[in-house]
Design an enzyme around this catalytic site. Structure first.
Site, PDB file in Angstrom:
ATOM      1  N   LEU A  64     -59.581  -2.546  80.228  1.00  0.00           N
ATOM      2  CA  LEU A  64     -60.386  -2.376  79.022  1.00  0.00           C
ATOM      3  C   LEU A  64     -60.626  -3.757  78.434  1.00  0.00           C
ATOM      4  O   LEU A  64     -59.790  -4.659  78.578  1.00  0.00           O
ATOM      5  CB  LEU A  64     -59.668  -1.501  77.989  1.00  0.00           C
ATOM      6  N   ASP A  65     -61.761  -3.935  77.749  1.00  0.00           N
ATOM      7  CA  ASP A  65     -62.004  -5.188  77.036  1.00  0.00           C
ATOM      8  C   ASP A  65     -60.873  -5.465  76.053  1.00  0.00           C
ATOM      9  O   ASP A  65     -60.242  -4.540  75.547  1.00  0.00           O
ATOM     10  CB  ASP A  65     -63.321  -5.113  76.252  1.00  0.00           C
ATOM     11  N   ARG A  66     -60.669  -6.725  75.785  1.00  0.00           N
ATOM     12  CA  ARG A  66     -59.610  -7.130  74.850  1.00  0.00           C
ATOM     13  C   ARG A  66     -59.682  -6.374  73.536  1.00  0.00           C
ATOM     14  O   ARG A  66     -58.665  -5.919  73.005  1.00  0.00           O
ATOM     15  CB  ARG A  66     -59.709  -8.642  74.569  1.00  0.00           C
ATOM     16  N   ARG A  75     -71.176  -1.443  74.886  1.00  0.00           N
ATOM     17  CA  ARG A  75     -71.562  -2.353  73.806  1.00  0.00           C
ATOM     18  C   ARG A  75     -73.030  -2.769  73.922  1.00  0.00           C
ATOM     19  O   ARG A  75     -73.775  -2.777  72.923  1.00  0.00           O
ATOM     20  CB  ARG A  75     -70.633  -3.567  73.829  1.00  0.00           C
TER      21      ARG A  75
END
Length: 227
Positions: A73-75, A174
């Site tokens: 997952l993205d930070r 996003r």
């Protein structure tokens, strides 16, 4: 995301890496798999440099030394992440992700009143190389990317949506929400102005459905969105 130096079309944006403290939030553990609720602000895997060594993988491996990475997952995204505890489990789960046999759903808060209430974004994505790690829509060279959305509730200012990615491109949710004109609130990459001015990225991996590597039975893991 593997660097604390973020960039945008307007130039580099320095964002120091301050990973959150706290114990692992374990959702499920058995002889083959471990499922945790990743906090926002924590890298999934180490970045470049000692200052980016702290990550969910390293924290998990301190407690579960045999844990192996399956996906990321993205930070700034929180929520459900699964690890294999055996090489067999890692391979089994990895193939499911590769063949798109898993189902992932996310909760997001986006800017503005998203209409219609349901729909699909089908826009190909590619890295915006001069501004990496940003991604962008590119109809000629981009890789196929699809996201389904469903509005759960909304006001004139924002909408709470459930997002189901059909593909797994970097920053897909996003960029797709941005392309609709409704960036995810608190997004340090793609939101601007008031939409960006939130305490975190309002994106959470709420549910993961897949087949258990021991026997292949269908299993579902959930973590409620903290926003």
């Amino acid at each position: 995301m593997s660097d604390s130096s973020q960039t945008s079309a307007a130039g580099p944006i320095q964002t120091p890496y301050n990973p959150p403290e706290g114990p692992l939030e374990i959702l499920h553990e058995d002889h083959e798999i471990l499922v945790v609720d990743k906090p926002t602000g924590l890298l999934s895997v180490p970045g470049r440099g000692e200052h980016l060594a702290d990550c969910l993988l390293s924290r998990v491996q301190k407690v579960f030394p045999t844990a192996l990475l399956v996906h990321r997952l993205d930070r700034d995204t929180s929520g459900v992440m699964i690890f294999g505890l055996t090489p067999h489990a890692q391979r089994h789960l990895g193939l499911q992700f590769e063949k798109r046999q898993t189902k992932k759903t996310y909760i997001a808060r986006v800017s503005g009143k998203l209409e219609p209430k349901t729909g699909r974004v089908d826009l190909p994505l590619i890295v915006d190389w001069p501004n990496r790690p940003l991604q962008m829509v590119d109809h000629e060279n981009g890789k196929p990317a699809q996201t389904d959305w469903r509005v759960l509730r909304q006001s004139e200012e924002e909408s709470r949506v459930r997002l189901t990615p059909l593909t797994g491109r970097s920053h897909q949710l996003r960029v797709h929400m941005l392309a609709l004109g409704h960036p995810i609130l608190g997004d340090p990459f793609y939101a601007t102005g008031a939409a960006r001015d939130h305490e975190r990225l309002m994106l959470h991996s709420e549910e993961l459905r897949l087949n258990h590597p021991d026997g292949g039975r269908g299993v579902t893991f959930r973590a409620k969105a903290p926003f």
